[in-house]
Write a protein that holds these residues in place. Structure first.
Motif, PDB file in Angstrom:
ATOM      1  N   MET A 113       0.829  -1.209   0.000  1.00 55.16           N
ATOM      2  CA  MET A 113       0.000   0.000   0.000  1.00 55.16           C
ATOM      3  C   MET A 113       0.861   1.255   0.000  1.00 55.16           C
ATOM      4  O   MET A 113       0.561   2.239  -0.688  1.00 55.16           O
TER       5      MET A 113
ATOM      6  N   VAL B 216      -9.715  -8.181   1.232  1.00 53.71           N
ATOM      7  CA  VAL B 216      -9.426  -7.595  -0.075  1.00 53.71           C
ATOM      8  C   VAL B 216     -10.353  -8.121  -1.165  1.00 53.71           C
ATOM      9  O   VAL B 216     -10.443  -7.515  -2.235  1.00 53.71           O
TER      10      VAL B 216
ATOM     11  N   THR C 225      -7.439  -0.160   0.009  1.00 56.28           N
ATOM     12  CA  THR C 225      -7.050  -1.493  -0.472  1.00 56.28           C
ATOM     13  C   THR C 225      -7.074  -1.585  -1.989  1.00 56.28           C
ATOM     14  O   THR C 225      -7.496  -2.601  -2.540  1.00 56.28           O
TER      15      THR C 225
ATOM     16  N   THR D  44      -6.111 -11.114   5.412  1.00 60.01           N
ATOM     17  CA  THR D  44      -6.201 -10.498   4.082  1.00 60.01           C
ATOM     18  C   THR D  44      -7.489 -10.841   3.334  1.00 60.01           C
ATOM     19  O   THR D  44      -7.636 -10.447   2.177  1.00 60.01           O
TER      20      THR D  44
ATOM     21  N   SER E 297     -15.687  -0.597   3.383  1.00 53.13           N
ATOM     22  CA  SER E 297     -14.684  -0.362   2.338  1.00 53.13           C
ATOM     23  C   SER E 297     -14.877   1.006   1.707  1.00 53.13           C
ATOM     24  O   SER E 297     -13.916   1.754   1.500  1.00 53.13           O
TER      25      SER E 297
END
Length: 307
Positions: A145, A215, A253, A212, A222
Motif C-alpha cells: 500500500m 481484499v 485497499t 487479508t 470499504s
C-alpha cells in the motif's frame, strides 16, 4: 510564505510591480532591471503570504508572464522578518487553509503522468501485495500500500474535474487504468511463475486468510474508509503536508485488491477475482468522489473567507 522569482519583459515590469504592490500580503519586493538573459527581461522577486499566493499568481498569468517570461514559486521554510510577519497578518484567511490551484495542478499533473517509473512502482506494489495475500501476511500488504503510486492519478482526476481541465482528467484516467491493467497482467504472470516454482499454490489462495480476506470481500466499510482516505489525502496535498500521504496510502485497499484479483485469475477463481475487482472499483470511486467534493468545499469556503 512563498517566494516568487519572475522574469518579465521590460515593457510589462511596471504592470507587474503595480499588481504586486496592490496585492495584500506581499513584501520584500526587489527589481533588477535587465538582469535576465533567457528570456531577456527584468528580474522581479517578491515574498507573499501563502493565503495571497493564488490571487497573485492568477494576476501574473492574466498579464501572460508565464507565456512571455517566467514564474517560479518556492516555499520559504524560515523567514525572520517583521515585514513578513506583518504581510501574513494582513493577508485574509489562514495560510494552512489556502489552496494554490496552479501548484496543485502542476503537482498532480506530474504525479498522474503514465511514465516508466509510475508503471514500475505500481507493478512492484501489486507483486508485493500478491505475496502478501497468498501468505496472508498483513505486513506485506501494508508495504505494498505504501509503495503504490495510485493516489497521484486519483488526485489529478479530482483536480481536473474541479478546475475543468479535460486534458488533465484524461491523462490521470489513462495513468490509472493503464497502470492497473499492466500491473495486474504482470502479476498474473508473476503468480504463474511462483506457482511453477512451488512458492504459490491454489490451496494457499483458497485457505482461510483472516488477515487479508477483506481484499476480496467488499462491504460498506470499504467505501467509508475510501471516502475518509480521499478527504485526508486531498487535504494533505492542498495544505502541503505530503507526509500524511503515507498514512492515506496504507488505509485503502486498491493495490491489494488488484493483486488478489490477478492471483485468483491465474488460478481461475472467478469468485475471488470478481470480489477483488469490486473492492478495487469501490475504493477508486470512493477516493475520487471524496477528493472532488473536498476540493469543491475548499474552493467554496476559501471564497467565502476571502469575502
Amino acid at each position: 510564505m512563498l517566494h516568487l522569482r519572475l522574469i518579465t519583459p521590460s515593457d510589462r515590469t511596471e504592470a507587474v510591480i503595480r499588481l504586486i504592490e496592490k496585492t495584500v500580503g506581499t513584501t520584500h519586493l526587489a527589481v533588477v532591471p535587465g538582469a535576465a538573459r533567457n528570456p531577456v527581461g527584468d528580474l522581479v522577486m517578491v515574498d507573499v503570504a501563502r493565503e495571497a499566493g493564488d490571487e497573485l499568481i492568477g494576476g501574473l498569468r492574466e498579464l501572460e508572464i508565464d507565456t512571455v517570461g517566467s514564474i517560479a514559486v518556492e516555499d520559504i521554510d524560515l523567514s525572520l522578518s517583521k515585514r513578513a510577519d506583518q504581510a501574513e497578518a494582513d493577508a485574509p484567511g489562514e495560510g494552512v487553509d489556502a489552496v494554490l490551484w496552479e501548484q496543485l495542478t502542476e503537482a498532480t499533473h506530474e504525479e498522474s503522468t503514465l511514465s516508466v517509473t509510475y508503471l514500475a512502482f505500481i507493478t512492484l506494489a501489486t507483486m508485493i501485495a500478491a505475496c502478501g495475500v497468498v501468505l496472508d501476511n498483513a505486513i506485506l500488504i501494508v508495504g505494498a500500500m505504501a509503495v503504490g503510486p495510485e493516489f497521484g492519478p486519483l488526485a489529478g482526476f479530482s483536480t481536473a474535474v474541479v478546475r475543468r481541465r479535460p486534458r488533465l482528467a484524461l491523462r490521470s484516467l489513462t495513468a490509472l487504468l493503464v497502470g492497473f491493467a499492466v500491473a495486474m497482467a504482470v502479476t498474473v504472470l508473476f503468480s504463474l511463475l511462483m506457482d511453477g516454482m512451488g512458492l504459490f499454490t491454489e490451496d494457499m489462495l483458497e485457505a482461510d486468510r483472516p488477515n487479508t480476506a477483506f481484499v476480496y470481500a467488499p462491504d460498506a466499510f470499504s467505501f467509508v474508509v475510501a471516502v475518509l482516505a480521499g478527504i485526508a489525502g486531498t487535504l494533505s496535498l492542498t495544505s502541503a503536508k505530503s507526509g500524511l500521504l503515507v498514512g492515506v496510502a496504507i488505509s485503502v485497499t486498491t493495490v491489494p485488491a488488484a493483486a488478489n484479483a490477478a492471483v485468483a485469475l491465474s488460478y481461475g477463481d472467478t469468485s475471488q477475482t470478481a470480489g477483488s475487482t469490486n473492492q478495487l472499483l469501490l475504493n477508486l470511486a470512493g477516493i475520487t468522489l471524496a477528493g472532488t467534493l473536498t476540493l469543491l468545499t475548499q474552493k467554496w469556503l476559501w471564497s467565502r473567507q476571502r469575502r
